[in-house]
Design an enzyme around this catalytic site. Structure first.
Site: not given
Length: 309
Positions: A115, A160, A184-185
């Site tokens: 993202l 994303g 890996n957010e």
């Protein structure tokens, strides 16, 4: 402005999400020739369309489309990119000649960086709403597609970008230890939403997903194979050849049986987001608007700028 208009078209058009459509049983069910054109034979009829960020070419003889991400520098999933992605998938889904799509990157060393952080930092609540709706739409269309979807991951694929690969039916990754993939957010101070988590769990299992999500892990290609995050590793130069062979294998089956099986396996996860879509948008907007989250995103963007310089 163009991206915003396109996104509104998707959000308000009333088009039934692909996950809710009936399987396309009337598509040609004959075993197709290889998606790769054999040398020395006349070129198969192709139909291509290219947007600013995505290039698509459909081989009408094999029924296989090639979708290439081409949004430098790292194929980040911006509002414009996501909108083009959803529209491209819709065009292919509505074309009875298309039975499968191979998704890859036209850029070296990166599949998709995930993202676009700039879409989530310093914008209005209305923008965050529009952006998150576009993220949802992309996933609903890809994860619920009637087509066979093969991800040819030819570079790193965090966050994303990993979700895009996870949403496909089969994942083949280039055998390069420098390439990594994962949700890996957590490293950015962001919590992966429940439908990211559900997609991940369905691929790798609960324990691997739990550990990986909590640590925000990015897995090098060999480790990703061990965990089941990708199905195969192949030398980079043979990636597209392998993707074509896998596609031919999947398309050798009757479409209706494969499509019904796919729907049976994925429907519960898709329905969960459809039922809670507005609530999910509100949760995202509330979360990303917090000053602590905005501060984390600004710090991450500053770190990226320093790396570039």
């Amino acid at each position: 402005m163009a991206a915003a208009a396109l996104a509104r078209r998707i959000g308000r058009s009333g088009v039934l999400p692909l996950c809710c459509r009936l399987p396309a049983w009337d598509r040609a069910s004959r075993p197709p020739p290889s998606p790769l054109q054999p040398p020395g034979l006349p070129l198969a009829p192709c139909r291509s369309f290219s947007n600013n960020k995505i290039q698509v070419e459909l081989n009408e003889s094999s029924g296989v489309a090639m979708m290439k991400f081409k949004s430098p520098p790292v194929n980040s999933l911006s509002l414009e990119f996501l909108t083009e992605f959803s529209i491209s998938l819709e065009k292919l889904e509505n074309n009875r000649a298309c039975r499968g799509v191979i998704i890859t990157s036209a850029l070296p060393k990166v599949f998709s960086s995930g993202l676009d952080i700039t879409e989530m930092c310093g914008k209005s609540m209305e923008h965050y709403t529009e952006f998150w709706r576009a993220v949802q739409e992309m996933w609903l269309r890809l994860y619920g597609s009637n087509m066979v979807t093969v991800a040819a991951v030819n570079g790193s694929s965090p966050a994303g970008g990993c979700l895009v690969a996870l949403s496909c039916d089969y994942r083949i990754m280039a055998e390069n230890p420098k390439f990594s993939i994962g949700l890996n957010e957590a490293q950015l101070g962001i919590v992966a939403p429940f439908w990211f988590k559900d997609t991940f769990v369905n691929v790798v299992g609960h324990r691997v997903a739990e550990r990986s999500l909590q640590l925000g892990s990015l897995h090098p290609a060999p480790e990703a194979l061990k965990l089941g995050l990708v199905d195969e590793l192949v030398p980079e130069e043979k990636l597209m050849e392998k993707a074509a062979a896998v596609m031919a294998q999947w398309l050798a089956l009757p479409d209706h049986a494969r499509q019904l099986t796919k729907t049976m396996m994925r429907k519960a996860v898709l329905d969960r987001l459809v039922a809670h879509r507005e609530e999910d948008i509100k949760n995202f907007v509330s979360f990303v608007s917090k000053e602590s989250i905005q501060k984390s995103l600004r710090m991450y963007m500053e770190m990226l700028k320093k790396r570039k310089s």
